[in-house]
Design an enzyme around this catalytic site. Sequence first.
Site, PDB file in Angstrom:
ATOM      1  N   CYS A   1       0.855  -1.197   0.000  1.00  0.00           N
ATOM      2  CA  CYS A   1       0.000   0.000   0.000  1.00  0.00           C
ATOM      3  C   CYS A   1       0.881   1.234   0.000  1.00  0.00           C
ATOM      4  O   CYS A   1       0.621   2.221  -0.684  1.00  0.00           O
ATOM      5  CB  CYS A   1      -0.897   0.042   1.244  1.00  0.00           C
TER       6      CYS A   1
ATOM      7  N   HIS B   1       1.042   5.003  -1.430  1.00  0.00           N
ATOM      8  CA  HIS B   1       0.376   5.841  -0.428  1.00  0.00           C
ATOM      9  C   HIS B   1       1.236   6.087   0.810  1.00  0.00           C
ATOM     10  O   HIS B   1       0.702   6.369   1.881  1.00  0.00           O
ATOM     11  CB  HIS B   1      -0.947   5.203  -0.008  1.00  0.00           C
TER      12      HIS B   1
ATOM     13  N   ARG C   1     -13.361  -0.660  -1.299  1.00  0.00           N
ATOM     14  CA  ARG C   1     -12.182   0.115  -1.689  1.00  0.00           C
ATOM     15  C   ARG C   1     -10.898  -0.588  -1.289  1.00  0.00           C
ATOM     16  O   ARG C   1      -9.921  -0.600  -2.028  1.00  0.00           O
ATOM     17  CB  ARG C   1     -12.250   1.516  -1.059  1.00  0.00           C
TER      18      ARG C   1
ATOM     19  N   CYS D   1      -7.888  -1.957  -3.684  1.00  0.00           N
ATOM     20  CA  CYS D   1      -6.458  -1.661  -3.554  1.00  0.00           C
ATOM     21  C   CYS D   1      -5.640  -2.942  -3.706  1.00  0.00           C
ATOM     22  O   CYS D   1      -4.618  -2.954  -4.386  1.00  0.00           O
ATOM     23  CB  CYS D   1      -6.166  -1.046  -2.184  1.00  0.00           C
TER      24      CYS D   1
END
Lengths: 290, 104
Positions: free
Chosen positions: A199, A203, A247, A251
């Site tokens: 992730c 991010h 969501r 991802c």
Amino acid sequence: MRIALILAVATATAAALPIPGWAQAKAAARKPPPPAAAPKAEEKDAATLEFEKFRAEMEDSNPAELFEAKGEELWKARRGPRNVSLAESCDLGLGVGVVKGAYVQTPRHYPDAGAVMDAERRIVWCMVEKQGFNFDDIAKRPFASDTHTPDITSLVTYVAAQSKNMKLAVPLDDPKVREAYEIGKEIAAYRAGPYDFSCNTCHGADGKRIRMQALPNISTPQGALRGVQGWPGYRMTGGVMLTHQWRMGDCFRQQRFPQPKYASDAVAYLLTYLIGTANGLEYKGPGIKR
Amino acid sequence: MADPMKIRAQMKGDVAEVRVLMAHAMETGQRKDNAGNLVPAHFIQQVTVEVGGKLVIQGQTGTSVSRNPVFAFKVKGAKAGDKVVVNWVDNKGDKRTDEAAIAA
């Protein structure tokens, strides 16, 4: 307990081994260059501004309200094999039937379920344990498609809307929630899959983007808020209502990870990390997405 | 039966601002499902709006209108408390009527 953990076991144990230092090292490395943050403000070019104008216009009449209304109906209706309503049986953490402000205080630890759950997972738990629905039936099609919106999606939208303009307050003082937060943090840092992505690859630092989309840095409160704001959200592409659980799954899909099991520990922990990081900031309720 | 609409109506000066959000699939009849079959057309064909008992809009809509559409318009000569009645009919004969009062 049928709401089980599959991916959580794999990721949590694997992530526990090598990573811990990685996140900190990254955080330290990020500190020195403020110039990286400066050009970001300038990057708000004409196109971005136009897009924001368009979004503000859409937010004024968000079709999410339609799902909210449907969810309210479902929340109050006697349903399922046991013919009870969620309003008279489901405790989202603030007492049976209390929805006002419940969404911004999830994920939290529920002693009756013995697990940390985000709002969606908790509602599913209530539907299974209180109303007598079959978990596998719900998990078969948990998210909306162009022709079908599952009840759970409308329910989450309703519950989320009852926390409009409230401050996020995940109870991180609870050691069980804190533990979930730490595991979630490790899941976010766990690199794997054919692209060796985590992730945090996209991010975990300021100023990254994919095409026109600026990507939030979820290790900061403001960045994490951008990952929380607007979910559950109405997606104009296709006109579907989608939840925060969806969501997170998306991802993983973009990282080419296997899909996490619906309403699993892994997703609950990741959400604990994400929402917990944004604690204290204001949640605006169900949103609208491009 | 069709899901309810959301109607918001408010006076802005001497003009009433009305926003209507409708729940409808608005299928164009051009789209294919996962199995490759055409999804039959299903769309709102006719919209009427009455404000204070007077017909102010009578419209025909087609497949170019989005799913779950929003209509916004301004009405002169309305006053707070007037009833706004919105009615739509789709190509399958489904219909829905909802109403709201204009807020001050």
